[in-house]
Design an enzyme around this catalytic site. Structure first.
Site, PDB file in Angstrom:
ATOM      1  N   ALA A   8       0.727  -1.354   0.007  1.00 55.79           N
ATOM      2  CA  ALA A   8       0.006  -0.152   0.164  1.00 55.79           C
ATOM      3  C   ALA A   8       0.643   1.354   0.054  1.00 55.79           C
ATOM      4  O   ALA A   8       0.355   2.482  -0.502  1.00 55.79           O
ATOM      5  CB  ALA A   8      -0.978  -0.099   1.387  1.00 55.79           C
TER       6      ALA A   8
ATOM      7  N   ARG B 190      -1.441   0.370   7.743  1.00 58.57           N
ATOM      8  CA  ARG B 190      -0.741   0.171   8.841  1.00 58.57           C
ATOM      9  C   ARG B 190       0.153   1.306   9.109  1.00 58.57           C
ATOM     10  O   ARG B 190       0.736   1.535  10.334  1.00 58.57           O
ATOM     11  CB  ARG B 190       0.034  -1.069   8.902  1.00 58.57           C
ATOM     12  CG  ARG B 190      -0.849  -2.154   9.203  1.00 58.57           C
ATOM     13  CD  ARG B 190      -0.362  -3.615   9.371  1.00 58.57           C
ATOM     14  NE  ARG B 190      -1.090  -4.782   8.866  1.00 58.57           N
ATOM     15  CZ  ARG B 190      -1.729  -5.061   7.917  1.00 58.57           C
ATOM     16  NH1 ARG B 190      -1.242  -4.206   6.629  1.00 58.57           N
ATOM     17  NH2 ARG B 190      -2.498  -6.035   7.604  1.00 58.57           N
TER      18      ARG B 190
ATOM     19  N   GLN C  35       0.334  -6.311  -3.451  1.00 62.94           N
ATOM     20  CA  GLN C  35      -0.883  -6.779  -2.569  1.00 62.94           C
ATOM     21  C   GLN C  35      -1.889  -5.758  -2.795  1.00 62.94           C
ATOM     22  O   GLN C  35      -2.716  -5.790  -2.111  1.00 62.94           O
ATOM     23  CB  GLN C  35      -0.104  -6.594  -1.222  1.00 62.94           C
ATOM     24  CG  GLN C  35       1.094  -7.563  -0.841  1.00 62.94           C
ATOM     25  CD  GLN C  35       1.640  -7.365   0.461  1.00 62.94           C
ATOM     26  OE1 GLN C  35       1.230  -7.687   1.442  1.00 62.94           O
ATOM     27  NE2 GLN C  35       2.559  -6.352   0.133  1.00 62.94           N
TER      28      GLN C  35
ATOM     29  N   ASP D 248      -5.877  -1.518  -6.034  1.00 65.94           N
ATOM     30  CA  ASP D 248      -6.206  -0.496  -6.633  1.00 65.94           C
ATOM     31  C   ASP D 248      -5.951  -0.067  -8.420  1.00 65.94           C
ATOM     32  O   ASP D 248      -6.480   0.799  -8.900  1.00 65.94           O
ATOM     33  CB  ASP D 248      -5.481   0.994  -6.009  1.00 65.94           C
ATOM     34  CG  ASP D 248      -3.989   0.923  -6.134  1.00 65.94           C
ATOM     35  OD1 ASP D 248      -3.196   0.977  -4.975  1.00 65.94           O
ATOM     36  OD2 ASP D 248      -3.381   0.220  -6.996  1.00 65.94           O
TER      37      ASP D 248
ATOM     38  N   HIS E  94      -3.807  -9.984  -3.825  1.00 60.02           N
ATOM     39  CA  HIS E  94      -5.056  -9.749  -3.092  1.00 60.02           C
ATOM     40  C   HIS E  94      -6.258  -9.508  -3.828  1.00 60.02           C
ATOM     41  O   HIS E  94      -7.157  -8.879  -3.325  1.00 60.02           O
ATOM     42  CB  HIS E  94      -4.787  -8.774  -1.800  1.00 60.02           C
ATOM     43  CG  HIS E  94      -3.713  -9.422  -0.865  1.00 60.02           C
ATOM     44  ND1 HIS E  94      -3.087  -8.492  -0.169  1.00 60.02           N
ATOM     45  CD2 HIS E  94      -3.067 -10.653  -0.621  1.00 60.02           C
ATOM     46  CE1 HIS E  94      -2.184  -9.288   0.819  1.00 60.02           C
ATOM     47  NE2 HIS E  94      -2.284 -10.464   0.208  1.00 60.02           N
TER      48      HIS E  94
ATOM     49  N   SER F 188       4.556  -3.243   4.883  1.00 57.41           N
ATOM     50  CA  SER F 188       5.107  -3.614   6.320  1.00 57.41           C
ATOM     51  C   SER F 188       5.461  -5.048   6.508  1.00 57.41           C
ATOM     52  O   SER F 188       6.053  -5.565   7.478  1.00 57.41           O
ATOM     53  CB  SER F 188       3.850  -3.315   7.303  1.00 57.41           C
ATOM     54  OG  SER F 188       2.695  -4.338   7.010  1.00 57.41           O
TER      55      SER F 188
END
Ligand code: APR
Length: 270
Positions: A38, A50, A115, A118, A135, A210
């Site tokens: 992200a 996160r 991951q 968008d 994902h 992360s």
């Protein structure tokens, strides 16, 4: 007598050692895999999960059970999608996405394993088969019964026309976003391809993740085990930093653009 011009120091600060090392690894590599999270999309205005102010700091992640068991959860999801979809599709790729697209044009990038849901890697010019979406994608919805997919545009039109709980047009089954929710297995083919690409690459660049969600977070270790060099680009440290050959601390867009400029030896490069 000449009026000697005042000598000002070079205002362009020298790139940090880490970015120079990153550029050198890019120069030497011929089969690069980018693994993105992200963090590569925050500079496009999409919050991460996160980081500070991330999505999960404002509420717990939805699970597939929540969605399937509760009509209220589904109604709330479709209402959120009705209002947020225009904003989602208005997001543009940023310098980080464009740098990876540039690396692909040079013939050095074999694939982006992402991951993210968008669709910004594809919007930046990468071919669909050059992006592995671990994902899934928020750009489509799918039927939980027959698997039929519907485009985001089509379902948005139904929502604008007043549908508050759109069902599958083929079988009447429950529709859901074509993304992977917590509690679900990852789609098999994307994961198989991601592992194969990680095993075969000579450099993996991990950008804006992360590295806490499994099994995706294993991929940098798979690459390392396969003999690849590892570069992490992140605003903060991760629990896998010890495995990286180069750690670039900073914004993805600037770091990637600078590294490619240095690698190509553009005027700003060495
Ligand atoms: N440049 C570099 N790093 C950034 C930037 C940026 N502009 N913006 C944020 N980051 C970093 C954050 O510091 C954080 O370490 O990117 C990382 C984003 O981490 P997460 O928010 O956890 O996102 P990600 O790793 O992609 O999450 C994995 O978790 O919730 C699930 O399905 C969701 O795909 C997601 C998965």
């Amino acid at each position: 007598m000449t009026d000697a011009l005042p000598q000002y120091p070079d205002k362009r600060e020298a790139p940090p050692e880490s970015v120079l090392a990153f550029a050198e690894l890019l120069r030497r590599s011929s089969r690069v895999v980018a693994f993105t999270g992200a963090g590569i999309s925050t500079e496009s205005g999409i919050p991460d999960y996160r980081g500070p102010g991330g999505v999960w700091s404002q509420g717990k992640p939805p699970t597939i059970a929540d969605f399937l068991d509760s009509r209220d959860t589904r109604l709330a999801y479709w209402e959120r999608r009705r209002t947020s979809y225009p904003e989602m599709v208005a997001r543009q790729p940023n310098a980080g996405h464009l740098a990876l697209s540039r690396l692909a044009e040079m013939g050095k990038l074999s694939v982006v394993i992402t991951q993210n849901i968008d669709g910004l890697h594809q919007d930046s010019g990468l071919a669909d088969d050059a992006v592995v979406e671990l994902h899934g994608t928020a750009r489509q919805v799918q039927c939980t019964s027959c698997g039929t997919r519907e485009s985001g545009e089509a379902i948005h039109k139904r929502l604008l026309a007043g549908a508050d709980h759109p069902d599958c047009l083929q079988c009447g089954g429950l529709l859901r976003s074509a993304t992977v929710l917590f509690g679900e297995q990852l789609p098999r083919e994307p994961l198989r391809r991601a592992v194969a690409e990680a095993q075969q690459c000579d450099l993996m660049v991990v950008i804006g993740s992360s590295l806490v969600v499994q099994p995706a977070a294993q991929l940098p270790l798979v690459a390392k085990h396969g003999g690849a060099a590892l570069v992490f680009v992140n605003r903060e440290s991760t629990q896998l930093d010890a495995h990286a050959d180069v750690l670039v601390l900073g914004d993805a867009g600037h770091a990637l653009t600078t590294a490619l400029d240095l690698m190509e030896g553009t005027p700003d490069g060495p």
